[in-house]
Design a protein around this motif. Structure first.
Motif, PDB file in Angstrom:
ATOM      1  N   UNK A 112      18.517 -33.245   4.249  1.00  0.00           N
ATOM      2  CA  UNK A 112      17.773 -32.366   3.308  1.00  0.00           C
ATOM      3  C   UNK A 112      16.618 -32.562   3.402  1.00  0.00           C
ATOM      4  N   UNK A 113      15.899 -33.599   3.431  1.00  0.00           N
ATOM      5  CA  UNK A 113      14.634 -33.984   3.541  1.00  0.00           C
ATOM      6  C   UNK A 113      14.000 -33.265   4.714  1.00  0.00           C
ATOM      7  N   UNK A 114      14.818 -33.211   6.138  1.00  0.00           N
ATOM      8  CA  UNK A 114      14.244 -32.522   7.031  1.00  0.00           C
ATOM      9  C   UNK A 114      14.093 -31.025   6.732  1.00  0.00           C
ATOM     10  N   UNK A 115      15.243 -30.486   6.104  1.00  0.00           N
ATOM     11  CA  UNK A 115      15.286 -29.180   5.859  1.00  0.00           C
ATOM     12  C   UNK A 115      14.205 -28.631   4.870  1.00  0.00           C
ATOM     13  N   UNK A 116      13.782 -29.552   3.731  1.00  0.00           N
ATOM     14  CA  UNK A 116      12.596 -29.308   3.013  1.00  0.00           C
ATOM     15  C   UNK A 116      11.315 -29.262   3.917  1.00  0.00           C
ATOM     16  N   UNK A 117      11.345 -30.336   4.438  1.00  0.00           N
ATOM     17  CA  UNK A 117       9.861 -30.223   5.287  1.00  0.00           C
ATOM     18  C   UNK A 117       9.780 -29.019   6.490  1.00  0.00           C
ATOM     19  N   UNK A 118      10.764 -28.485   6.622  1.00  0.00           N
ATOM     20  CA  UNK A 118      10.714 -27.193   7.451  1.00  0.00           C
ATOM     21  C   UNK A 118      10.080 -25.896   6.871  1.00  0.00           C
ATOM     22  N   UNK A 119      10.078 -25.935   5.389  1.00  0.00           N
ATOM     23  CA  UNK A 119       9.838 -24.778   4.820  1.00  0.00           C
ATOM     24  C   UNK A 119       8.923 -24.913   3.509  1.00  0.00           C
ATOM     25  N   UNK A 120       7.961 -23.847   3.242  1.00  0.00           N
ATOM     26  CA  UNK A 120       7.295 -24.311   2.034  1.00  0.00           C
ATOM     27  C   UNK A 120       8.008 -23.560   0.536  1.00  0.00           C
ATOM     28  N   UNK A 121       9.103 -23.076   0.901  1.00  0.00           N
ATOM     29  CA  UNK A 121       9.644 -22.391  -0.141  1.00  0.00           C
ATOM     30  C   UNK A 121      10.700 -23.072  -0.955  1.00  0.00           C
ATOM     31  N   UNK A 122      11.013 -24.616  -0.638  1.00  0.00           N
ATOM     32  CA  UNK A 122      11.701 -25.598  -1.382  1.00  0.00           C
ATOM     33  C   UNK A 122      10.851 -26.825  -1.779  1.00  0.00           C
TER      34      UNK A 122
END
Length: 257
Positions: free
Chosen positions: A65-75
């Motif tokens: 989840x952290x990796x996904x969040x770090x990949x976008x400014x929209x989360x």
């Protein structure tokens, strides 16, 4: 069935005539890991260029989840309690941080949750506390700034700007999920009428229009009707006399005061 948005369109037209701007924000609860529902939430946020404040359950949050969040400014990750576990008695309303618990135990879990999410998200984590089921003991509210939180978010219009000294109240106001009726979509006319009443109260000075108006979603339980309504609602609001709010406004305010 296509919702009838005429009442909302008329209210937004009144806002334009009055020269008013509605601050809007978006919170989505109960994130722990990536998956198809979270992918859809992210896609919706990106399509509308509207970042969603993702309330993450610390005890279950994953590195993925952290990796996904770090990949976008929209989360934008925020702290959603500790384990999303209700300690309430059987006949009481669910609460993880209710007044029936010892304050010291709750403080410990709050600290654990903040520390764990800081480790996962680093500087991307914003210091907003979202208590599960939107319920929290007053004694714990007063202690949140000591732990490093800058904002508290529950549900319904706030009665005061600050929940405690240094702790701004930024609530949500409209939830499309029918929690007590199968978890489908609340009847759209009911949702639209609620939204129009709340906007009229703000326009007339009966409610605080400096509080960002919050849309509350729960990506893990959405059916197609909830997804469709949420997308239409965001489109309607963004096209109105509104501006998108996110937590950085509070931190920027700190730098200028």
């Amino acid at each position: 069935m296509t919702p009838d948005w005429a009442e909302l369109d008329a209210e937004l037209a009144r806002w334009r005539m009055a020269g008013l701007i509605l601050p809007i924000w978006w919170r989505d609860d109960d994130a722990v890991a990536p998956g198809p529902a979270l992918d859809r939430l992210r896609a919706l946020a990106e399509a509308h260029d509207f970042p969603v404040h993702l309330a993450v359950i610390p005890n279950g949050a994953t590195q993925a989840l952290a990796d996904l969040v770090h990949s976008t400014r929209h989360l934008i990750p925020v702290v959603h309690g500790w384990a999303h576990f209700s300690h309430a008695q059987k006949d009481d309303k669910k609460a993880e941080f209710g007044a029936h618990r010892r304050l010291v135990d709750m403080q410990d879990e709050v600290a654990q949750g903040l520390a764990r999410l800081c480790k996962l998200f680093g500087a991307r984590l914003v210091p907003m506390f979202v208590p599960p089921w939107n319920r929290i003991a007053p004694g714990l509210v007063a202690e949140l700034p000591v732990s490093g939180f800058r904002a508290l978010s529950t549900f319904t219009p706030r009665t005061a700007r600050f929940a405690a000294p240094g702790l701004e109240q930024i609530n949500t106001h409209l939830d499309p999920v029918a929690w007590k009726a199968g978890r489908g979509l609340v009847e759209p006319g009911t949702l639209i009428a609620q939204l129009v009443r709340q906007l009229a109260d703000r326009r007339n000075g009966a409610a605080d229009n400096t509080e960002p108006y919050g849309i509350l979603t729960h990506h893990l339980v959405h059916d197609e009707a909830v997804w469709a309504f949420t997308a239409m609602l965001l489109t309607r609001l963004i096209a109105g006399p509104t501006r998108r709010w996110n937590f950085t406004e509070l931190t920027q305010k700190d730098k200028t005061t």
